[in-house]
Motif scaffolding. Structure first.
Motif, PDB file in Angstrom:
ATOM      1  N   ALA A 442     -12.999  50.679  63.359  1.00 49.89           N
ATOM      2  CA  ALA A 442     -13.264  49.622  64.337  1.00 49.89           C
ATOM      3  C   ALA A 442     -11.989  48.904  64.720  1.00 49.89           C
ATOM      4  N   ALA A 443     -11.002  48.923  63.825  1.00 51.15           N
ATOM      5  CA  ALA A 443      -9.721  48.261  64.089  1.00 51.15           C
ATOM      6  C   ALA A 443      -8.671  49.225  64.628  1.00 51.15           C
ATOM      7  N   SER A 444      -8.632  50.434  64.087  1.00 55.20           N
ATOM      8  CA  SER A 444      -7.544  51.357  64.392  1.00 55.20           C
ATOM      9  C   SER A 444      -7.917  52.489  65.324  1.00 55.20           C
ATOM     10  N   GLY A 445      -9.213  52.712  65.530  1.00 57.25           N
ATOM     11  CA  GLY A 445      -9.653  53.921  66.204  1.00 57.25           C
ATOM     12  C   GLY A 445      -9.910  54.993  65.158  1.00 57.25           C
ATOM     13  N   ALA A 446     -10.453  56.120  65.577  1.00 57.88           N
ATOM     14  CA  ALA A 446     -10.860  57.162  64.641  1.00 57.88           C
ATOM     15  C   ALA A 446      -9.681  57.669  63.820  1.00 57.88           C
ATOM     16  N   SER A 447      -9.897  57.765  62.518  1.00 56.15           N
ATOM     17  CA  SER A 447      -8.862  58.251  61.621  1.00 56.15           C
ATOM     18  C   SER A 447      -9.522  58.861  60.398  1.00 56.15           C
ATOM     19  N   LEU A 448      -8.758  59.036  59.338  1.00 54.41           N
ATOM     20  CA  LEU A 448      -9.267  59.643  58.117  1.00 54.41           C
ATOM     21  C   LEU A 448     -10.107  58.659  57.314  1.00 54.41           C
ATOM     22  N   VAL A 449     -11.042  59.199  56.537  1.00 55.75           N
ATOM     23  CA  VAL A 449     -11.859  58.364  55.658  1.00 55.75           C
ATOM     24  C   VAL A 449     -10.971  57.584  54.695  1.00 55.75           C
ATOM     25  N   VAL A 450      -9.946  58.226  54.177  1.00 57.91           N
ATOM     26  CA  VAL A 450      -9.081  57.550  53.205  1.00 57.91           C
ATOM     27  C   VAL A 450      -8.346  56.368  53.850  1.00 57.91           C
ATOM     28  N   ARG A 451      -8.016  56.478  55.138  1.00 60.16           N
ATOM     29  CA  ARG A 451      -7.367  55.355  55.824  1.00 60.16           C
ATOM     30  C   ARG A 451      -8.366  54.228  56.076  1.00 60.16           C
ATOM     31  N   ALA A 452      -9.602  54.585  56.390  1.00 63.47           N
ATOM     32  CA  ALA A 452     -10.639  53.568  56.566  1.00 63.47           C
ATOM     33  C   ALA A 452     -10.857  52.813  55.261  1.00 63.47           C
ATOM     34  N   MET A 453     -10.857  53.528  54.155  1.00 60.59           N
ATOM     35  CA  MET A 453     -11.036  52.899  52.857  1.00 60.59           C
ATOM     36  C   MET A 453      -9.884  51.945  52.550  1.00 60.59           C
ATOM     37  N   ALA A 454      -8.679  52.359  52.860  1.00 69.23           N
ATOM     38  CA  ALA A 454      -7.522  51.489  52.641  1.00 69.23           C
ATOM     39  C   ALA A 454      -7.613  50.245  53.511  1.00 69.23           C
ATOM     40  N   SER A 455      -8.088  50.409  54.746  1.00 72.82           N
ATOM     41  CA  SER A 455      -8.247  49.278  55.647  1.00 72.82           C
ATOM     42  C   SER A 455      -9.308  48.314  55.133  1.00 72.82           C
ATOM     43  N   GLY A 456     -10.396  48.854  54.570  1.00 74.68           N
ATOM     44  CA  GLY A 456     -11.425  48.003  53.993  1.00 74.68           C
ATOM     45  C   GLY A 456     -10.898  47.184  52.839  1.00 74.68           C
ATOM     46  N   ARG A 457     -10.068  47.790  52.030  1.00 75.21           N
ATOM     47  CA  ARG A 457      -9.446  47.073  50.912  1.00 75.21           C
ATOM     48  C   ARG A 457      -8.532  45.960  51.422  1.00 75.21           C
ATOM     49  N   ASP A 458      -7.762  46.267  52.468  1.00 79.93           N
ATOM     50  CA  ASP A 458      -6.856  45.259  53.032  1.00 79.93           C
ATOM     51  C   ASP A 458      -7.637  44.096  53.636  1.00 79.93           C
ATOM     52  N   ALA A 459      -8.764  44.418  54.283  1.00 75.40           N
ATOM     53  CA  ALA A 459      -9.588  43.364  54.876  1.00 75.40           C
ATOM     54  C   ALA A 459     -10.151  42.449  53.795  1.00 75.40           C
ATOM     55  N   ALA A 460     -10.538  43.022  52.667  1.00 77.32           N
ATOM     56  CA  ALA A 460     -11.053  42.208  51.561  1.00 77.32           C
ATOM     57  C   ALA A 460      -9.979  41.243  51.062  1.00 77.32           C
ATOM     58  N   LYS A 461      -8.749  41.705  50.994  1.00 77.12           N
ATOM     59  CA  LYS A 461      -7.638  40.829  50.579  1.00 77.12           C
ATOM     60  C   LYS A 461      -7.455  39.684  51.564  1.00 77.12           C
ATOM     61  N   LYS A 462      -7.539  40.004  52.855  1.00 76.64           N
ATOM     62  CA  LYS A 462      -7.367  38.971  53.880  1.00 76.64           C
ATOM     63  C   LYS A 462      -8.480  37.930  53.796  1.00 76.64           C
ATOM     64  N   VAL A 463      -9.694  38.386  53.557  1.00 75.34           N
ATOM     65  CA  VAL A 463     -10.812  37.452  53.415  1.00 75.34           C
ATOM     66  C   VAL A 463     -10.585  36.544  52.219  1.00 75.34           C
ATOM     67  N   ASP A 464     -10.142  37.120  51.121  1.00 73.29           N
ATOM     68  CA  ASP A 464      -9.919  36.336  49.909  1.00 73.29           C
ATOM     69  C   ASP A 464      -8.835  35.281  50.125  1.00 73.29           C
ATOM     70  N   VAL A 465      -7.759  35.676  50.792  1.00 72.53           N
ATOM     71  CA  VAL A 465      -6.690  34.711  51.088  1.00 72.53           C
ATOM     72  C   VAL A 465      -7.217  33.610  52.003  1.00 72.53           C
ATOM     73  N   PHE A 466      -7.998  34.004  53.002  1.00 75.70           N
ATOM     74  CA  PHE A 466      -8.543  33.031  53.958  1.00 75.70           C
ATOM     75  C   PHE A 466      -9.455  32.020  53.276  1.00 75.70           C
ATOM     76  N   LEU A 467     -10.238  32.474  52.320  1.00 79.90           N
ATOM     77  CA  LEU A 467     -11.233  31.603  51.694  1.00 79.90           C
ATOM     78  C   LEU A 467     -10.722  30.935  50.416  1.00 79.90           C
ATOM     79  N   SER A 468      -9.530  31.310  49.981  1.00 81.70           N
ATOM     80  CA  SER A 468      -8.991  30.703  48.760  1.00 81.70           C
ATOM     81  C   SER A 468      -8.474  29.300  49.056  1.00 81.70           C
ATOM     82  N   PRO A 469      -8.600  28.378  48.095  1.00 82.90           N
ATOM     83  CA  PRO A 469      -8.102  27.007  48.294  1.00 82.90           C
ATOM     84  C   PRO A 469      -6.618  27.004  48.615  1.00 82.90           C
ATOM     85  N   LYS A 470      -6.268  26.209  49.580  1.00 76.69           N
ATOM     86  CA  LYS A 470      -4.853  26.080  49.964  1.00 76.69           C
ATOM     87  C   LYS A 470      -4.210  24.954  49.164  1.00 76.69           C
ATOM     88  N   GLU A 471      -3.051  25.242  48.612  1.00 83.28           N
ATOM     89  CA  GLU A 471      -2.354  24.226  47.826  1.00 83.28           C
ATOM     90  C   GLU A 471      -1.651  23.214  48.728  1.00 83.28           C
TER      91      GLU A 471
END
Length: 471
Positions: A442-471
């Motif tokens: 949905a972000a990059s266009g059609a690619s490999l399953v392994v790249r989609a999985m890596a993108s999903g992992r990266d998105a989870a990190k971004k969500v965590d940073v976004f929702l984590s308390p800011k110092e």
């Protein structure tokens, strides 16, 4: 490494495929397995090279030297733990990944006999399931909720990672089950769907909630598009704005739903289908779903033409054989790739764009390149053939895409079924709220399953940073 010189005395050994005369009569996985002894010997070939290019070649950053060493020494549990540290679902990639790591392996450069990383990965993971190393982990909740839209590879990885971080995760999927392309695109003879279901049972035990038959759209006026798709039902429709308000964050991983079409004369003839119309339907049939006769895409006793030379086209070939096709031809508009193993334009450790012959091709198929499709031909509304023309490509003096030129007279390829496997259009995302993140195809266009999985992992990190308390 336990045996740093094994690559000098042990040749690469692949498990290989089931015999053609056996496998084309069923949808069981075509790939065989080695016994544990041979598998450990193959793992010993990982040579402890100074710079392991396999790390950087893998979109997930897998570390084959580490888990191959553990496998060689017989520590299957440690091998799985090392593998699972970077790869959420190695049972998927161990079956369907093209193994970019193997092409970047130093042994591939030296003697074109890279370590059997993909097969080792699959063997490690199956052993982990069999020995009950893989058990549910229910984390302590942090009080925040995240919605994941789309249950394909990217969405499942994002959901898994966020759940492990303590978020309450709800996955919304438009279709009747999870898996995305894994379930509705990749044939069972490459990926048995029980492999997906096994993992889904674990994800549910860990607290992830799945809601099926829900369509998330930018505007509820788009429901008309849903109703035009016979594979979907518009039981419930939500908007991205509604989700972004109801949840602390949202991950959009809806893939690339729009296939590239071939709008030439005769496109409306009965017998011309998108590849996924056939592949998804066949997987549904195998799952026990009944398809109306007038909607059935079946190639039994028919001449089949597959337009498109990629993996999806290959999957169509294998499926057509199993349905009982009379003949199968595959054409590609681009030139024939060089016959490997080396590709001068993409030298090691890059992925070589060389001719790929899959298990489906081995089962029987006429393959042609530099062929342009001109017109679908038919009689009484039904497809009878396709008028095509040999072409060539010349450099564009202004740069950019080469220029297509005629290279032969038009001809007709007999076909009662055409399967369009020419890739997918990159989706355009609407304006999204600040707490909405896009992952996978949905972000990059059609690619490999392994790249989609890596993108999903990266998105989870971004969500965590976004929702984590800011110092």
């Amino acid at each position: 490494m336990g045996n740093p010189k094994a690559f000098l005395t042990i040749d690469r050994k692949e498990a290989g495929y089931r015999p053609i005369h056996d496998r084309i009569h069923d949808y069981g996985e075509v790939e065989q397995t080695l016994n544990s002894h041979d598998r450990q010997l193959q793992a010993s070939r990982c040579m402890d090279c100074g710079v392991p290019f396999c790390h950087s070649a893998c979109p997930l950053g897998n570390k084959p030297p580490e888990w191959n060493d553990a496998l060689y020494k017989g520590d299957w549990r440690l091998a799985y733990e090392l593998l699972n540290a970077t790869n959420d679902f190695p049972e998927f990639t161990g079956r369907i990944c093209p193994a970019l790591c193997e092409k970047a392996c130093v042994l591939n450069l030296i003697e074109h006999q890279p370590t059997t990383n993909r097969e080792d990965e699959a063997a490690i993971t199956e052993h982990a399931w069999e020995e009950d190393y893989i058990r549910p982990v229910v984390p302590e909740r942090n009080g925040k909720k995240v919605a994941v839209v789309g249950a394909g590879p990217a969405g499942l990885v994002a959901a898994n990672r966020l759940n492990r971080m303590g978020y309450k995760v709800t996955v919304y999927e438009a279709r009747e089950n999870a898996g995305g392309l894994l379930r509705y695109g990749i044939p069972n003879f490459k990926l048995n769907k029980e492999v997906i279901d096994r993992r889904l049972r674990l994800l549910r035990e860990e607290g992830i909630e799945f809601v099926f038959g829900v369509h998330v759209v930018s505007d509820k006026k788009a429901v008309g598009d849903i109703q035009n798709d016979p594979t979907l039902s518009a039981d419930k429709v939500m908007t991205f704005d509604e989700l972004s308000t109801a949840f602390d964050a949202v991950v959009v991983s809806t893939g690339t739903p729009q296939a590239r079409d071939l709008k030439i004369p005769g496109r409306d003839l009965k017998g011309v289908y998108f590849a996924l119309e056939m592949l998804a339907q066949q997987n549904r049939v195998l799952a026990g779903e009944e398809i109306k006769k007038d909607q059935l895409v079946n190639t039994k006793d028919k001449d089949v033409l597959v337009i498109g030379g990629g993996d999806t086209g290959s999957d169509c070939i294998g499926t057509a054989h199993r349905q009982g096709a009379r003949s199968v031809t595959q054409i590609e508009i681009m030139p024939k790739p060089p016959v490997g193993p080396d590709d001068p334009k993409n030298p090691w450790p890059n992925w070589p764009r060389t001719l790929k012959t899959t298990s489906s091709h081995e089962e029987g198929c006429v393959r042609r390149w530099n062929i342009n499709s001109l017109e679908f031909l038919g009689k009484d509304g039904k497809l009878t053939g396709v008028r095509v023309q040999p072409i060539d490509w010349k450099p564009n003096p202004e740069g950019g895409r080469p220029i297509m030129v005629e290279a032969g007279k038009p001809e007709v390829i007999k076909a009662q079924v055409v399967l369009l496997a020419m890739g997918f259009l990159r989706p355009e995302q609407p304006q999204l709220a600040s707490n909405v993140f896009v992952a996978g195809d949905a972000a990059s266009g059609a690619s490999l399953v392994v790249r989609a999985m890596a993108s999903g992992r990266d998105a989870a990190k971004k969500v965590d940073v976004f929702l984590s308390p800011k110092e």
